[in-house]
Design an enzyme around this catalytic site. Structure first.
Site, PDB file in Angstrom:
ATOM      1  CG  HIS A  51      -2.164   0.787   1.042  1.00 43.54           C
ATOM      2  ND1 HIS A  51      -2.452   1.494  -0.106  1.00 43.54           N
ATOM      3  CD2 HIS A  51      -3.229   1.009   1.880  1.00 43.54           C
ATOM      4  CE1 HIS A  51      -3.610   2.102   0.011  1.00 43.54           C
ATOM      5  NE2 HIS A  51      -4.112   1.821   1.218  1.00 43.54           N
ATOM      6  CG  ASP A  84      -2.870   5.151  -4.109  1.00 39.50           C
ATOM      7  OD1 ASP A  84      -2.170   5.036  -3.085  1.00 39.50           O
ATOM      8  OD2 ASP A  84      -2.817   6.132  -4.877  1.00 39.50           O
TER       9      ASP A  84
END
Length: 611
Positions: free
Chosen positions: A581, A585
């Site tokens: 992450h 995204d």
């Protein structure tokens, strides 16, 4: 003068080692380079030689204790060793001379003195410099060293180009190293169970017919000169001769740097054979044991001296053990597991002897779960490497998993129509996995951020120019990930063949190091064992990994053009994308999975299947 024995650095990433066994005890006399103790690390099990001759006065680190690299393991009193061999000191000068054999007939202590100097002619001959060096290859992008597990050829043997010369083991793969040229093995520089860095010279191969070294004929004059000497003399002889052992090719290639006791017996056999005319009684006593060991070894395949010794300690018959190493080689873990099974089998017959009819049923159900219950075993090297990487990957990434549901009913119908013709054309069965792989590779080309890698320290994002797809394969040794390089250049049939080929060679331990490194994205089929989905751990330095669950039939609401929304039986699957992450995204992950879903549910693979 006291000499300290320290823990060596057994690999650049190794910081500590565990003492598994002391081969010498306090008060014992040791020679230079004589095996002193056995050490185990997360990469290799090896022996530590003595740095000096003398008496072992103190053991600092006991067995099963762990010590850091550079810490003191033991102390050797060099003066004690010199005093014990004071008579041999003045005789050291004539030892290197060719007439040393003749001079050795007088003072008996000369036998051990010239023996350590015998390896010098083997390493020094000029012809070896004229040969071609065999070096340790780069066995994967992150591999910096390898351990020689077995020499398939010995000094003096003839080899052809690309003929397997030795077996090497790393924390990623066990493989064979072929000979770069045709000729004769002139010199072996790295013994079995020793570790060498990438680029280090392992052996020298010279022109065919070249003389390997003058070391082979030299040991013969010594036993002849010692024939009239008293019988106690052969005992010290084997101790200074662990290194020249590879020259004695009569036993199996198990004469490694690992077992001084076994090597001593093998080294003593040629000398005793020449002295058989004088004392005929001891020779027949040793002959029956040698064929017995040889017969068991032939039946069980190649075994290292360490494994052979371990089998003797646990009472394991090597001929009944199935080896899991390269070419069926029996490893220490195989012997330990066989010993555990034998102990479990001895405990089982007692209650099973009374009910004769029920006996076959109960042992058949219990051996698998009960064989290792209540036991502790050594952590395999590959499992330790996997554990370390998974732990590091979780701690260096901010990992997140997104799951979607995909209707693969159209693909299931296509498989049913084309599976026979597909297998005839390509020679492999058509499963769901190639469809998932092709859809994922196409989505990677559209969203390269999922295929990228990030270097936070350098502040860079690298986008590979190709899609190198890793395929997780479940093996007896653990989870391995062979790689389909340039997967974006392959069609459905090409991917199916590559998946089947890599999986088969990975399970049979025939995969090459280059085929198990360099993945930019990984696909794992967790549904092969019935799991609906899981949350895969992304292997660093990759940024994402796709898990495919089991394809199951479920009632699903579908939109029919004529009937509207209806409930129908569909073939459904969950796809789980784990990603870093920090770089990717949630929206990027959703777009990637959406593209894969659209490609699979459309089911437009007729052209790929020849329909």
């Amino acid at each position: 003068m006291p000499v300290s024995v320290t823990m060596p650095r057994l690999g650049e990433s190794v910081t500590e080692g565990t003492v598994t066994r002391w081969l010498k005890q306090e008060g014992d006399t040791v020679e230079v380079d004589e095996p002193l103790l056995e050490v185990s690390t997360d990469k290799v099990d090896t022996e530590i030689p003595s740095p000096a001759a003398g008496v072992l006065t103190r053991i600092v680190v006991g067995e099963d204790e762990t010590a850091e690299v550079g810490s003191e393991l033991a102390v050797i009193d060099g003066e004690g060793g010199a005093a014990g061999g004071g008579a041999a000191a003045p005789q050291a000068a004539p030892a290197p001379e060719p007439t040393a054999a003749a001079e050795g007939t007088g003072p008996e202590p000369e036998a051990p003195a010239p023996a350590p100097q015998r390896p010098e002619p083997q390493a020094a001959p000029a012809p070896s410099g004229e040969g071609t060096p065999v070096t340790m290859p780069a066995l994967g992008e992150s591999v910096t060293e390898g351990t020689v597990t077995r020499w398939l050829k010995q000094v003096g043997d003839t080899v052809e180009v690309d003929e397997p010369l030795l077996e090497v083991s790393t924390d990623k793969v066990d493989t064979e190293i072929p000979s770069p040229v045709a000729g004769t093995v002139l010199e072996i520089k790295v013994a079995e169970d020793e570790t060498a860095e990438v680029g280090a010279t392992l052996a020298i191969v010279g022109a065919a017919g070249a003389a390997p070294a003058e070391a082979k004929p030299e040991p013969k004059p010594e036993p002849k000169a010692e024939a009239p000497a008293p019988k106690p003399e052969p005992k010290p002889e084997p101790k200074p001769e662990p290194k020249p052992e590879p020259q004695v090719t009569e036993p199996t290639p198990g004469m490694s740097y690992n077992e001084p006791a076994a090597e001593a017996e093998v080294a003593a056999q040629p000398a005793k054979a020449e002295q058989a005319a004088i004392p005929p009684s001891p020779a027949p006593q040793q002959r029956p044991s040698a064929p017995a060991a040889g017969a068991g070894e032939e039946a069980a395949g190649y075994v290292t001296p360490l494994v052979r010794k371990l089998a003797g300690e646990h009472g394991v018959d090597l001929s009944s053990v199935n080896g899991t190493g390269v070419g069926g080689r029996i490893r220490k873990q195989d012997v330990l597991e066989a010993a555990e099974r034998a102990r479990a089998a001895k405990a089982a017959p007692a209650p099973a002897a009374q009910p004769a009819a029920a006996a076959p049923a109960k042992p058949a159900a219990k051996p698998t779960p009960s064989a290792k219950r209540g036991t502790t075993e050594k952590l395999p090297r590959i499992r330790a490497a996997i554990a370390k990487r998974m732990h590091e990957s979780l701690h260096e990434m901010a990992q997140l998993t997104t799951v979607i549901e995909v209707d693969v009913t159209k693909i299931a119908r296509l498989r049913a129509q084309a599976k026979d013709s597909f297998q005839q054309r390509h020679g492999v069965k058509l499963s769901f996995l190639p469809f998932f792989a092709l859809a994922a590779v196409e989505a990677l080309q559209t969203y390269p951020i999922v295929n990228a890698r990030m270097d936070l320290a350098a502040g860079t994002i690298t986008y590979p120019d190709a899609e190198h797809l890793g395929i997780a394969v479940d093996t007896e040794r653990g989870l391995l990930v062979p790689v389909i390089h340039n997967a974006g250049d392959l069609n459905l049939g090409g991917i199916a063949k590559r998946v089947a080929d890599l999986a088969e060679r990975t399970r049979t331990n025939k995969i090459s190091p280059d085929e198990i490194a360099g993945a930019t994205f990984t696909l794992t089929n967790t549904g092969s064992r019935g799991a609906l989905f899981d949350t895969p751990i992304v292997p660093s330095p990759q940024s994402a990994m796709l898990g495919t669950g089991a394809v199951v039939k479920r009632p699903v609401v579908v939109n029919d053009p004529e009937l509207g929304e209806v409930v129908a039986i569909r073939q459904m699957v969950y796809l789980a994308l784990s990603y870093d992450h920090r770089l990717i995204d949630g929206a990027d992950a959703a777009r990637f999975l959406g593209t894969v879903k659209e490609r699979l549910e459309a089911g437009n693979f007729e052209a790929e299947l020849g329909l």
